[in-house]
Write a protein that holds these residues in place. Structure first.
Motif, PDB file in Angstrom:
ATOM      1  N   LYS A 207      61.371  -1.463-106.229  1.00 58.72           N
ATOM      2  CA  LYS A 207      60.289  -0.357-106.472  1.00 58.72           C
ATOM      3  C   LYS A 207      61.386   0.455-107.277  1.00 58.72           C
ATOM      4  CE  LYS A 207      62.478   2.110-102.367  1.00 58.72           C
ATOM      5  NZ  LYS A 207      61.295   2.454-101.127  1.00 58.72           N
ATOM      6  N   GLU A 209      60.570   4.729-108.283  1.00 62.01           N
ATOM      7  CA  GLU A 209      60.113   6.122-107.907  1.00 62.01           C
ATOM      8  C   GLU A 209      59.331   6.208-109.617  1.00 62.01           C
ATOM      9  OE1 GLU A 209      60.441  10.038-106.222  1.00 62.01           O
ATOM     10  OE2 GLU A 209      62.414   9.126-105.728  1.00 62.01           O
ATOM     11  N   PRO A 211      57.522   9.971-110.307  1.00 65.77           N
ATOM     12  CA  PRO A 211      57.502  10.860-110.335  1.00 65.77           C
ATOM     13  C   PRO A 211      55.645  11.357-110.755  1.00 65.77           C
ATOM     14  CG  PRO A 211      59.599  11.527-111.159  1.00 65.77           C
ATOM     15  CD  PRO A 211      58.875   9.850-110.927  1.00 65.77           C
ATOM     16  N   GLU A 303      56.544   3.629-107.563  1.00 68.06           N
ATOM     17  CA  GLU A 303      56.587   4.429-106.075  1.00 68.06           C
ATOM     18  C   GLU A 303      55.648   5.659-106.763  1.00 68.06           C
ATOM     19  OE1 GLU A 303      59.307   4.182-102.391  1.00 68.06           O
ATOM     20  OE2 GLU A 303      60.046   5.715-103.987  1.00 68.06           O
ATOM     21  N   SER A 304      54.665   5.642-105.977  1.00 71.50           N
ATOM     22  CA  SER A 304      54.309   7.552-106.540  1.00 71.50           C
ATOM     23  C   SER A 304      53.982   7.629-104.250  1.00 71.50           C
ATOM     24  CB  SER A 304      52.767   7.190-106.679  1.00 71.50           C
ATOM     25  OG  SER A 304      52.377   8.478-106.715  1.00 71.50           O
ATOM     26  N   LYS A 305      54.637   8.983-104.464  1.00 70.41           N
ATOM     27  CA  LYS A 305      54.581   9.839-103.549  1.00 70.41           C
ATOM     28  C   LYS A 305      53.528  10.889-103.362  1.00 70.41           C
ATOM     29  CE  LYS A 305      59.752   9.072-102.652  1.00 70.41           C
ATOM     30  NZ  LYS A 305      61.164   9.889-101.735  1.00 70.41           N
ATOM     31  N   SER A 307      49.276  12.117-103.067  1.00 68.99           N
ATOM     32  CA  SER A 307      48.228  11.237-101.958  1.00 68.99           C
ATOM     33  C   SER A 307      47.556  10.494-102.333  1.00 68.99           C
ATOM     34  CB  SER A 307      47.127  12.378-102.505  1.00 68.99           C
ATOM     35  OG  SER A 307      47.362  13.616-101.917  1.00 68.99           O
ATOM     36  N   TRP A 308      47.310   9.375-101.535  1.00 65.17           N
ATOM     37  CA  TRP A 308      46.744   8.199-102.330  1.00 65.17           C
ATOM     38  C   TRP A 308      45.468   8.101-102.360  1.00 65.17           C
ATOM     39  CZ3 TRP A 308      46.512   3.653 -97.105  1.00 65.17           C
ATOM     40  CH2 TRP A 308      48.276   3.427 -97.104  1.00 65.17           C
ATOM     41  N   GLN A 333      53.063   8.097 -96.541  1.00 64.03           N
ATOM     42  CA  GLN A 333      53.590   6.640 -97.137  1.00 64.03           C
ATOM     43  C   GLN A 333      53.531   7.238 -98.454  1.00 64.03           C
ATOM     44  OE1 GLN A 333      56.624   6.664 -95.312  1.00 64.03           O
ATOM     45  NE2 GLN A 333      55.734   7.497 -93.552  1.00 64.03           N
ATOM     46  N   PRO A 334      54.056   6.508 -99.787  1.00 62.95           N
ATOM     47  CA  PRO A 334      54.081   6.237-101.037  1.00 62.95           C
ATOM     48  C   PRO A 334      52.977   5.002-100.783  1.00 62.95           C
ATOM     49  CG  PRO A 334      56.260   6.155-100.258  1.00 62.95           C
ATOM     50  CD  PRO A 334      55.894   6.559 -99.023  1.00 62.95           C
ATOM     51  N   TYR A 336      52.425   2.286-104.026  1.00 61.68           N
ATOM     52  CA  TYR A 336      52.835   0.778-104.752  1.00 61.68           C
ATOM     53  C   TYR A 336      51.532   0.625-105.397  1.00 61.68           C
ATOM     54  CZ  TYR A 336      56.475   1.807-101.757  1.00 61.68           C
ATOM     55  OH  TYR A 336      57.762   2.614-101.056  1.00 61.68           O
TER      56      TYR A 336
END
Length: 497
Positions: A207, A209, A211, A303-305, A307-308, A333-334, A336
């Motif tokens: 993964k 990240e 941002p 990986e995105s932290k 909102s879904w 949770q994150p 992907y």
């Protein structure tokens, strides 16, 4: 995440009658079929086969309602072990993600259907000898025992894969490249404890990240997206993979593969090579000879932290099963994105990324009971994962014999099983002593998904995995026919080890 589990049993919801589901990707998620309780039933009998004549010319049949006490005829693929099995023990070293009843009275059919698509219905032909409930339970347990991973095999395979993956990860983190910040995330059937037969396939997610990204939906499925940066800081290494303002999945995966090939050449203590690229695949596949062959899929994931995505708002329907609080925590949770391209005509849209929730699926499979103590050492054993393993194995064996089943995969089985668990949320409905009826009821549920051409993605309700755009009707009819034969004859394919 262990403390997220709800301690009280969820009330059993009233089961609506099955409806005809739309075949479009945006189909109604509420149209999922329902197979009823997994408790013992009396005298359920199979409906005669409905597939008659050449499947390629067969007119579209209407959806069949599934009623308590009457079994629909047809299903398969799998891995979990029976109570006390070694499968319930944690894998040796949790680093790389390993890629990873019928009622006794059901009549059988003696003659196997033809391998060709135009195989005739077996209705009216001589029946196979009846098997007692105890004999059938014994057979299922024997199959599960053979599917259980052996401790010594697990140890050897895990040690080898860990060594190779660790080397890859360290080299990527040390070299100056766009992937310097990658970290490992364990996912896949091995760490979900549903890997079957042999520890010869592993899934390892690397993964990275990213941002402040903006997602633009590619089509109406809700699964594929264009990825854009809200702001591109100067010196962002991923800017090399931009096509206009869109982050190209194909370009990024190509560079990822190139670096892995270079690092693999440095490995001298293990016989490992990089397999040829597979069109549309999000993974770089390694082949390790140990001396047995082990396939390891290295999957790049963003990986995105944040909102879904909005398309997941009504997904993950676990409220009456695992609880509203658990669902809320999981959605914090994150999420992907993997470089799996959307189909575009006869090829693929190379800029697109697909949503992935494999980390959430792993949590659900490890914490699958409505009671927190389900399948713990002091708790009651359920057969949820055993049913999943048996069905995975059924599909796996059928695919070995019939190329017509190539469009199907174990993810279809897992998705259907998640939906079944939400409809039958109580641990008592999956008592290990009732594995015969539980397995049969799930097969009926899966068969109804095939018949209605409706299998809703568990996280993306408007994404129909059984839509005509993804799997043609002939393939679904063919699988129905094969499952029908196996179910009516007590699964002779289970004897082909």
């Amino acid at each position: 995440m262990e403390d997220l589990r709800r301690r009280t049993s969820a009330p059993r919801a009233k089961k609506p009658a099955a409806k005809r589901a739309t075949t479009a990707p945006g189909g109604n998620p509420d149209a999922l079929p329902h197979a009823g309780s997994c408790g013992p039933r009396r005298g359920a009998r199979s409906r005669p086969a409905e597939l008659n004549g050449d499947l390629t010319e067969k007119p579209r049949a209407g959806a069949t309602r599934v009623r308590p006490g009457r079994a629909s005829v047809r299903t398969k693929d799998s891995q979990t072990s029976s109570p006390g099995a070694a499968e319930d023990v944690e894998p040796p070293v949790e680093q790389p993600a390993v890629r990873e009843p019928a009622d006794p009275e059901v009549p059988g059919v003696a003659k196997a259907p033809s391998h060709r698509r135009g195989g005739r219905s077996t209705a009216g032909q001589p029946r196979a000898p009846r098997v007692s409930g105890k004999e059938w339970d014994k057979k299922l347990k024997e199959v599960l025992d053979k599917l259980r991973l052996k401790r010594d095999e697990i140890s050897v395979a895990a040690k080898t894969v860990n060594r190779v993956v660790d080397h890859l990860l360290r080299r990527m983190q040390k070299r100056e490249s766009e992937f310097k910040g990658v970290e490992q995330l364990n996912t896949g059937s091995y760490y979900e404890h549903v890997k079957i037969s042999a520890p010869n396939e592993f899934d390892v997610m690397f993964k990275l990240e990213v941002p402040r990204i903006h997602l633009q939906e590619y089509d109406d499925t809700g699964a594929f997206y264009f990825v854009k940066f809200k702001r591109i800081p100067r010196g962002n290494p991923l800017s090399h993979f931009l096509e206009g303002d869109i982050l190209s999945a194909t370009k990024m995966l190509s560079k990822f593969r190139e670096i892995i090939k270079e690092v693999v050449k440095e490995i001298t203590d293990t016989d490992v090579s990089v397999e040829e690229e597979k069109p549309g695949s999000p993974a770089v596949t390694l082949l390790i000879r140990n001396p047995e062959e082990i396939s390891v899929d290295i999957i790049l994931a963003l990986e995105s932290k944040g909102s879904w995505p909005i398309c997941t708002k009504e997904g993950l329907p676990i409220q009456s099963w695992l609880g509203t609080k658990v669902r809320t925590q999981l959605r914090l949770q994150p999420f992907y994105l993997v470089p799996k391209n959307a189909k575009h005509g006869d090829g693929f849209q190379g800029q697109t990324w697909r949503l992935s929730f494999s980390h959430t699926e792993k949590f659900i499979l490890k914490n699958h009971g409505s009671e927190k103590t389900c399948c713990e050492s002091a708790g009651v054993k359920c057969c949820r994962k055993d049913c999943l393993k048996l069905t995975k194995y059924l599909l796996e064996q059928l695919k070995k014999e019939y190329e017509e089943l190539e469009p199907f995969c174990s993810y279809h089985v897992k998705t259907a099983m998640f939906h079944m668990w939400t409809q039958e949320p109580q641990d008592s409905q999956w008592d290990s002593k009732n594995i015969n009826s539980c397995f049969d009821n799930f097969l009926m549920f899966f068969v109804e998904c095939l018949r209605t051409e409706n299998l809703v993605h568990f996280f993306i309700p408007k994404f129909n995995l059984f839509s005509q755009e993804l799997i043609d009707q002939n393939s679904k009819d063919f699988l129905l026919m094969k499952i029908e034969y196996e179910r009516n004859n007590r699964f002779p394919i289970f004897d082909k080890f």
